[in-house]
Design a protein around this motif. Sequence first.
Motif, PDB file in Angstrom:
ATOM      1  N   ALA A 313       1.135  -1.178  -0.001  1.00  0.00           N
ATOM      2  CA  ALA A 313      -0.047   0.088   0.141  1.00  0.00           C
ATOM      3  C   ALA A 313       0.772   1.160   0.030  1.00  0.00           C
ATOM      4  CB  ALA A 313      -0.811  -0.036   1.195  1.00  0.00           C
ATOM      5  N   PHE A 314       0.273   2.366  -0.699  1.00  0.00           N
ATOM      6  CA  PHE A 314       1.093   3.749  -0.711  1.00  0.00           C
ATOM      7  C   PHE A 314       0.156   4.666  -0.183  1.00  0.00           C
ATOM      8  CE2 PHE A 314       2.985   1.328  -4.238  1.00  0.00           C
ATOM      9  CZ  PHE A 314       4.412   1.375  -3.949  1.00  0.00           C
ATOM     10  N   PRO A 315       0.791   5.754   0.616  1.00  0.00           N
ATOM     11  CA  PRO A 315      -0.154   6.763   0.802  1.00  0.00           C
ATOM     12  C   PRO A 315      -0.788   7.511  -0.207  1.00  0.00           C
ATOM     13  CG  PRO A 315       2.054   7.298   1.701  1.00  0.00           C
ATOM     14  CD  PRO A 315       2.104   5.877   1.042  1.00  0.00           C
ATOM     15  N   ARG A 322      -3.952   0.593  -2.455  1.00  0.00           N
ATOM     16  CA  ARG A 322      -3.312  -0.793  -2.415  1.00  0.00           C
ATOM     17  C   ARG A 322      -3.140  -1.289  -3.921  1.00  0.00           C
ATOM     18  NH1 ARG A 322      -4.892  -5.516   0.925  1.00  0.00           N
ATOM     19  NH2 ARG A 322      -6.858  -4.132   1.394  1.00  0.00           N
ATOM     20  N   PRO A 323      -2.010  -1.094  -4.555  1.00  0.00           N
ATOM     21  CA  PRO A 323      -1.896  -1.481  -6.316  1.00  0.00           C
ATOM     22  C   PRO A 323      -1.598  -2.999  -6.052  1.00  0.00           C
ATOM     23  CG  PRO A 323      -0.106  -0.052  -5.429  1.00  0.00           C
ATOM     24  CD  PRO A 323      -0.744   0.060  -4.300  1.00  0.00           C
ATOM     25  N   VAL A 324      -1.141  -3.799  -5.017  1.00  0.00           N
ATOM     26  CA  VAL A 324      -0.907  -5.147  -4.792  1.00  0.00           C
ATOM     27  C   VAL A 324      -1.600  -5.821  -3.751  1.00  0.00           C
ATOM     28  CG1 VAL A 324       1.031  -6.880  -4.560  1.00  0.00           C
ATOM     29  CG2 VAL A 324       1.278  -4.926  -6.317  1.00  0.00           C
ATOM     30  N   GLY A 341       1.186  -9.005 -17.672  1.00  0.00           N
ATOM     31  CA  GLY A 341       0.090  -7.534 -17.407  1.00  0.00           C
ATOM     32  C   GLY A 341       0.457  -6.491 -17.916  1.00  0.00           C
ATOM     33  N   GLU A 342      -0.817  -5.680 -18.083  1.00  0.00           N
ATOM     34  CA  GLU A 342      -0.472  -4.449 -18.646  1.00  0.00           C
ATOM     35  C   GLU A 342      -0.021  -3.317 -17.721  1.00  0.00           C
ATOM     36  OE1 GLU A 342      -4.589  -2.802 -19.966  1.00  0.00           O
ATOM     37  OE2 GLU A 342      -5.092  -4.682 -19.092  1.00  0.00           O
ATOM     38  N   SER A 343       0.606  -2.404 -18.218  1.00  0.00           N
ATOM     39  CA  SER A 343       1.018  -1.361 -17.229  1.00  0.00           C
ATOM     40  C   SER A 343       0.160  -0.962 -16.164  1.00  0.00           C
ATOM     41  CB  SER A 343       1.873  -0.209 -17.775  1.00  0.00           C
ATOM     42  OG  SER A 343       0.945   0.662 -18.573  1.00  0.00           O
ATOM     43  N   GLY A 344       0.597  -0.793 -15.009  1.00  0.00           N
ATOM     44  CA  GLY A 344      -0.455  -0.551 -13.746  1.00  0.00           C
ATOM     45  C   GLY A 344      -0.776  -1.585 -13.161  1.00  0.00           C
ATOM     46  N   SER A 345      -0.551  -2.742 -13.477  1.00  0.00           N
ATOM     47  CA  SER A 345      -1.277  -4.020 -13.055  1.00  0.00           C
ATOM     48  C   SER A 345      -0.712  -4.338 -11.754  1.00  0.00           C
ATOM     49  CB  SER A 345      -1.358  -5.243 -14.052  1.00  0.00           C
ATOM     50  OG  SER A 345       0.046  -5.439 -14.423  1.00  0.00           O
ATOM     51  N   GLY A 346       0.622  -4.069 -11.491  1.00  0.00           N
ATOM     52  CA  GLY A 346       1.228  -4.093 -10.165  1.00  0.00           C
ATOM     53  C   GLY A 346       2.554  -4.950 -10.116  1.00  0.00           C
ATOM     54  N   LYS A 347       3.027  -5.290 -11.647  1.00  0.00           N
ATOM     55  CA  LYS A 347       4.166  -6.306 -11.656  1.00  0.00           C
ATOM     56  C   LYS A 347       5.279  -5.505 -10.939  1.00  0.00           C
ATOM     57  CE  LYS A 347       4.214  -5.643 -16.186  1.00  0.00           C
ATOM     58  NZ  LYS A 347       2.981  -4.802 -16.465  1.00  0.00           N
ATOM     59  N   SER A 348       5.944  -4.322 -11.174  1.00  0.00           N
ATOM     60  CA  SER A 348       6.973  -3.664 -10.706  1.00  0.00           C
ATOM     61  C   SER A 348       6.665  -3.612  -9.166  1.00  0.00           C
ATOM     62  CB  SER A 348       7.159  -2.367 -11.144  1.00  0.00           C
ATOM     63  OG  SER A 348       7.189  -2.168 -12.648  1.00  0.00           O
ATOM     64  N   VAL A 349       5.780  -3.229  -8.585  1.00  0.00           N
ATOM     65  CA  VAL A 349       5.270  -3.065  -7.148  1.00  0.00           C
ATOM     66  C   VAL A 349       5.767  -4.328  -6.625  1.00  0.00           C
ATOM     67  CG1 VAL A 349       3.688  -2.719  -5.350  1.00  0.00           C
ATOM     68  CG2 VAL A 349       3.995  -1.015  -7.268  1.00  0.00           C
ATOM     69  N   THR A 350       5.086  -5.563  -7.290  1.00  0.00           N
ATOM     70  CA  THR A 350       5.333  -6.914  -6.663  1.00  0.00           C
ATOM     71  C   THR A 350       6.883  -7.421  -6.476  1.00  0.00           C
ATOM     72  OG1 THR A 350       2.994  -7.451  -7.608  1.00  0.00           O
ATOM     73  CG2 THR A 350       4.612  -9.206  -6.676  1.00  0.00           C
ATOM     74  N   SER A 358      11.044  -1.627  -1.934  1.00  0.00           N
ATOM     75  CA  SER A 358       9.947  -0.883  -2.285  1.00  0.00           C
ATOM     76  C   SER A 358      10.101   0.808  -1.991  1.00  0.00           C
ATOM     77  CB  SER A 358       8.863  -1.253  -1.148  1.00  0.00           C
ATOM     78  OG  SER A 358       8.397  -2.604  -1.531  1.00  0.00           O
ATOM     79  N   ALA A 359       9.288   1.605  -2.515  1.00  0.00           N
ATOM     80  CA  ALA A 359       9.680   2.907  -2.627  1.00  0.00           C
ATOM     81  C   ALA A 359       9.397   3.297  -1.161  1.00  0.00           C
ATOM     82  CB  ALA A 359       8.658   3.683  -3.504  1.00  0.00           C
ATOM     83  N   PRO A 360      10.196   4.680  -0.637  1.00  0.00           N
ATOM     84  CA  PRO A 360       9.957   5.057   0.696  1.00  0.00           C
ATOM     85  C   PRO A 360       8.278   5.299   0.892  1.00  0.00           C
ATOM     86  CG  PRO A 360      11.340   6.282  -0.392  1.00  0.00           C
ATOM     87  CD  PRO A 360      10.986   5.238  -1.545  1.00  0.00           C
ATOM     88  N   ASP A 579      -8.806   1.904 -11.465  1.00  0.00           N
ATOM     89  CA  ASP A 579      -8.038   2.755 -10.469  1.00  0.00           C
ATOM     90  C   ASP A 579      -7.489   2.191  -9.223  1.00  0.00           C
ATOM     91  OD1 ASP A 579      -6.627   4.582  -9.151  1.00  0.00           O
ATOM     92  OD2 ASP A 579      -8.390   6.400  -9.411  1.00  0.00           O
ATOM     93  N   PRO A 580      -6.245   1.994  -9.100  1.00  0.00           N
ATOM     94  CA  PRO A 580      -6.155   1.257  -7.784  1.00  0.00           C
ATOM     95  C   PRO A 580      -6.700   1.878  -6.643  1.00  0.00           C
ATOM     96  CG  PRO A 580      -4.199   2.010  -8.568  1.00  0.00           C
ATOM     97  CD  PRO A 580      -5.066   2.171  -9.802  1.00  0.00           C
ATOM     98  N   ALA A 581      -6.711   3.306  -6.613  1.00  0.00           N
ATOM     99  CA  ALA A 581      -7.423   4.143  -5.388  1.00  0.00           C
ATOM    100  C   ALA A 581      -8.881   3.780  -5.434  1.00  0.00           C
ATOM    101  CB  ALA A 581      -6.958   5.466  -5.812  1.00  0.00           C
TER     102      ALA A 581
HETATM  103  N1  ADP Z   1       5.872   4.683  -4.964  1.00  0.00           N
HETATM  104  C1  ADP Z   1       4.665   4.624  -5.465  1.00  0.00           C
HETATM  105  N2  ADP Z   1       3.646   5.519  -4.692  1.00  0.00           N
HETATM  106  C2  ADP Z   1       2.534   5.382  -4.939  1.00  0.00           C
HETATM  107  N3  ADP Z   1       1.716   4.490  -5.921  1.00  0.00           N
HETATM  108  C3  ADP Z   1       2.792   3.828  -6.635  1.00  0.00           C
HETATM  109  C4  ADP Z   1       4.003   3.729  -6.413  1.00  0.00           C
HETATM  110  N4  ADP Z   1       4.645   2.955  -7.233  1.00  0.00           N
HETATM  111  C5  ADP Z   1       3.650   2.294  -8.173  1.00  0.00           C
HETATM  112  N5  ADP Z   1       2.588   2.833  -7.786  1.00  0.00           N
HETATM  113  C6  ADP Z   1       1.209   2.761  -8.265  1.00  0.00           C
HETATM  114  O1  ADP Z   1       1.089   1.319  -8.073  1.00  0.00           O
HETATM  115  C7  ADP Z   1       0.330   0.596  -9.347  1.00  0.00           C
HETATM  116  C8  ADP Z   1       1.016  -0.522 -10.053  1.00  0.00           C
HETATM  117  O2  ADP Z   1       2.044   0.002 -10.455  1.00  0.00           O
HETATM  118  P1  ADP Z   1       3.364  -0.739 -11.128  1.00  0.00           P
HETATM  119  O3  ADP Z   1       3.801  -2.250 -10.289  1.00  0.00           O
HETATM  120  O4  ADP Z   1       4.530  -0.141 -11.713  1.00  0.00           O
HETATM  121  O5  ADP Z   1       2.683  -1.643 -12.446  1.00  0.00           O
HETATM  122  P2  ADP Z   1       3.486  -2.288 -13.538  1.00  0.00           P
HETATM  123  O6  ADP Z   1       4.955  -2.749 -13.051  1.00  0.00           O
HETATM  124  O7  ADP Z   1       2.479  -3.788 -13.710  1.00  0.00           O
HETATM  125  O8  ADP Z   1       3.359  -1.513 -14.727  1.00  0.00           O
HETATM  126  C9  ADP Z   1       0.286   1.916 -10.307  1.00  0.00           C
HETATM  127  O9  ADP Z   1      -1.238   2.285 -10.112  1.00  0.00           O
HETATM  128  C10 ADP Z   1       1.367   2.965  -9.672  1.00  0.00           C
HETATM  129  O10 ADP Z   1       0.692   3.994  -9.907  1.00  0.00           O
END
Ligand code: ADP
Lengths: 629, 265
Positions: A313-315, A322-324, A341-350, A358-360, A579-581
């Motif tokens: 989760a991100f603030p 909670r994008p993941v 998965g398409e962009s924004g699906s949460g691959k990178s965050v996972t 994870s980002a601060p 929208d994950p929000a």
């Molecule tokens: N540091 C962050 N702060 C807030 N939201 C974030 C942050 N990093 C990613 N997100 C959000 O998490 C969701 C999933 O992103 P991401 O994992 O980058 O998707 P993918 O890698 O599948 O393209 C997106 O809606 C993105 O905006």
Amino acid sequence: MTARARLFRAPMTIASLVLVCLFGILAVVAPILWGEEALTARPTELLQGPSAEHLLGTDNLGRDLLLRTLVATRLSLGLAVLATLLAAVAGVLVGGLPAVLGGRVQRTFGAVINTWLAFPVLLLAMLVAILLGAGTTTAVLALVLTMTPSFARLAQTLASRVGGSEYLAAARMLGVSRRRQFTRYVLPNIAEPVIVNVTISIGGGLLALSSLSFLGVGVQPPDYDWGRLLKDGFAQVYNSPTAVIGPAVAVVLAGVAFGALGESLAGHLRGQDHGHTGGRRGPAPGPGPGSGPDGGQPSTPDTLLEVDGLSVAFPGEHGWVRPVRDVSLTIRAGEIVGVAGESGSGKSVTMMAIAQLSAPGAEVAARTLRFGDEDLTLLRGRALRGALTGVGVVFQDSLTALNPAMRVGAQLAEVPRTQRGVARRQANRDAVAALDAVAIPDPARRAGQFPHELSGGMRQRALIAMSQIGRPSLIIADEPTTALDVTVARRVMRLLRRECDRTGAAVLVSSHDIAVLGELCQRVLVMYAGRVVEDVPVDALRDPARLAHPYTRALVAALPDLDSDRDAPLATIPGEPPDPADPAPGCGFAARCALATDRCRAEVPELTGHRHGGRVACWHPQDREVVRS
Amino acid sequence: MSALDVTDLTVRFGRGAGALVAVDGVNLRVESGGVLGLVGESGSGKSTIARVVAGLRRPSAGTVTVDGRDVTGRRLPARERARLIQMIFQDPYSSLNPRMTVGETIEEALAAREEQDAAARRAGARELLDLVRLKATVAQAYPRQLSGGMRQRVAIARCLAVKPKVIVADEITSALDASVQGSVLNLLRDLRAELGLSMLFISHNLAVVRYLADRIAVMHHGRIVEEGPSDEIVHAPRHEYTATLVGAVPSLDNAGTDVLTRDEP
Ligand SMILES: Nc1ncnc2c1ncn2[C@@H]1O[C@H](COP(=O)(O)OP(=O)(O)O)[C@@H](O)[C@H]1O
Ligand code: SF4
Ligand SMILES: [Mg+2]
């Protein structure tokens, strides 16, 4: 808007804004209210110290110094603002116009600005004074001349970015006039930083003008600004030391107020650029009600990575986003697993959450996060770093993932040096060997080069080499080929696959192109709206009828291949991802799924074992008929 | 009849012995109402050709004519050139002015068509949004409020607003998701049928190019190594490099096989 609201809640901003407003009001009303009185000479009250009647005392003509200080606000600030604005306009024209006038003009103006910047400020002011004689105009002109080049430099830097942009190229192709290119494309895109700089510079300009008046070059009697008051006060400093207090405090206070306001505006702009999110809003929700510890795949003895119930989760602007959600997956030693998965699906965050990168501000929660024998959820500090030396990471953007100021070889050598305390010589040899292993030609020479001297494909190889050099048992590669063209991408994938065959490392690799993953991996996890919706062995990808989840099927159908029917439209997925929000209840794909039922819209389908040997999260898996026949 | 003719085009970067020849004596022809695909790996010179054709760069040698008129010379007025040729860029995030609404961006392009009446321009923008399958309300949005696919549609609408004789599309789907790419390709395919567009369509992905183009030119190290009807290029490549490109297209048919490690060293 909320970002703006946040800006105006910062204490520093409020304080400086209030001060600047007060000075502004003073500049307008003080001369009207006290202008006459400040000029009234009182022959009986010359050079008095502070008293109830004259709080700061009087000058050598018996005039009230407090009132004179207040009245001088208009002239002091007015001149500073005037000089700064003139300099800003001149600077923006000199620095910004070349962006729409073409390369040669740009170079000429650049040289002019550089020479101008190198010119000594004081000398310039003196020259103007000699030519024009002391006076208000002289002071303002000198200041404009000295401030213009720094505005020009700023405008030039900002405008050249706009000048190189594709939207300006598009405008040029439309035949948009140069003037309009400047006013409609360049100016709006450089305005904010310039305005911030104007605010900061007014403070500096005020100090400079006061100094000039103090030296006698600026404002001349009978006019008076703070600098002039300081000069007159200093002449009497032994008789009435309080005479300098008023103007001195005014100059410093106003200078600091403008400077601070500018700085906090600048800080706000920088924050915006980096997608800054605000402070915390209450505790993050834990992992949602999920499939429970037994919902994932059973872990076998050779399980290398086991993730269960991972949520990130991100603030956000309105509470936690909670994008993941509730991701579970396992990777066996040496296995290559894809994430599609398409962009924004949460691959990178996972993937970054698994690598503990994870980002601060992110809140990562998991029921299980086990790597080898270590439970990563329990480890902290050195123990965690120790466990993570077994994980190598390859980032999507090879240019930002490498330090631009450090030679490639030295960056690679860092890894064994810090992780295993290997001596520098040996580490450098390891680095060159690693570059050689990823088939970079002439590795010794390349090791001595900086990242920007390598092509995109070569940088991506260097990153793979870097991820290998620590001898990891798991490589996490986030979209390693997305920025590359198909030919280069293929070479990079082949390399990844060969390296893993050679070293026995396992890989978790993401891409938005499921065909790429099909060739590289043994298993593909399909993500949608932050959840794993299908976990499928790749041989099922060859026969789309075996795919169970409607989203996986859509992803596969959307790809054109060399035999696509050119007379029929490509399959597409209507609508936009959620929208994950603002998550809807039930299956995340329901809004775009042709098969959605009421149950889909109400209940989240669990990720459970499926007959194709993988797992599926769908109430109506699509491979049923095929299997029966 | 041809819409676009590129003749003996050469582009050098730098001077003297150290000069890099990015484009080396290239000849291309786009038939009126036809789509010519241009493929090759990055660095092969595709984008340089696109920029010269679009008038954003001057060639070292050679000519580019649209409808028989030379578009490389300086003498051609900007507005006239605009109506001959327009370009769509790779990255829809950077090809739209962040400070202009979608409506303003498209109206700007309509102005290039000498449409002076503001009301007519607004109506025109609405029609164009409809043409690229976007809702009319998108006109009030700023680019940052749109997804990548929507932005690329706006960029296409801006280009169509001018009704150019030839469109250059440079890697317009490679910054997009695989699933969004499909809808943009569909859109271009439909528009082509509706409006009879003539287009130079550039991509590094043969499968993408083949879907839209009638003919394909294959570029390698600044030269055209093979040119022919799309299906011949793809299914019966004559040049070795073309065969490499065909083999590089990721295919689901290869899923679960070791095709990836089998070919090439
Ligand atoms: N540091 C962050 N702060 C807030 N939201 C974030 C942050 N990093 C990613 N997100 C959000 O998490 C969701 C999933 O992103 P991401 O994992 O980058 O998707 P993918 O890698 O599948 O393209 C997106 O809606 C993105 O905006
Ligand atoms: S659960 Fe329902 S809405 Fe979701 S993918 Fe399956 S059928 Fe479609
Ligand atoms: Mg990503």
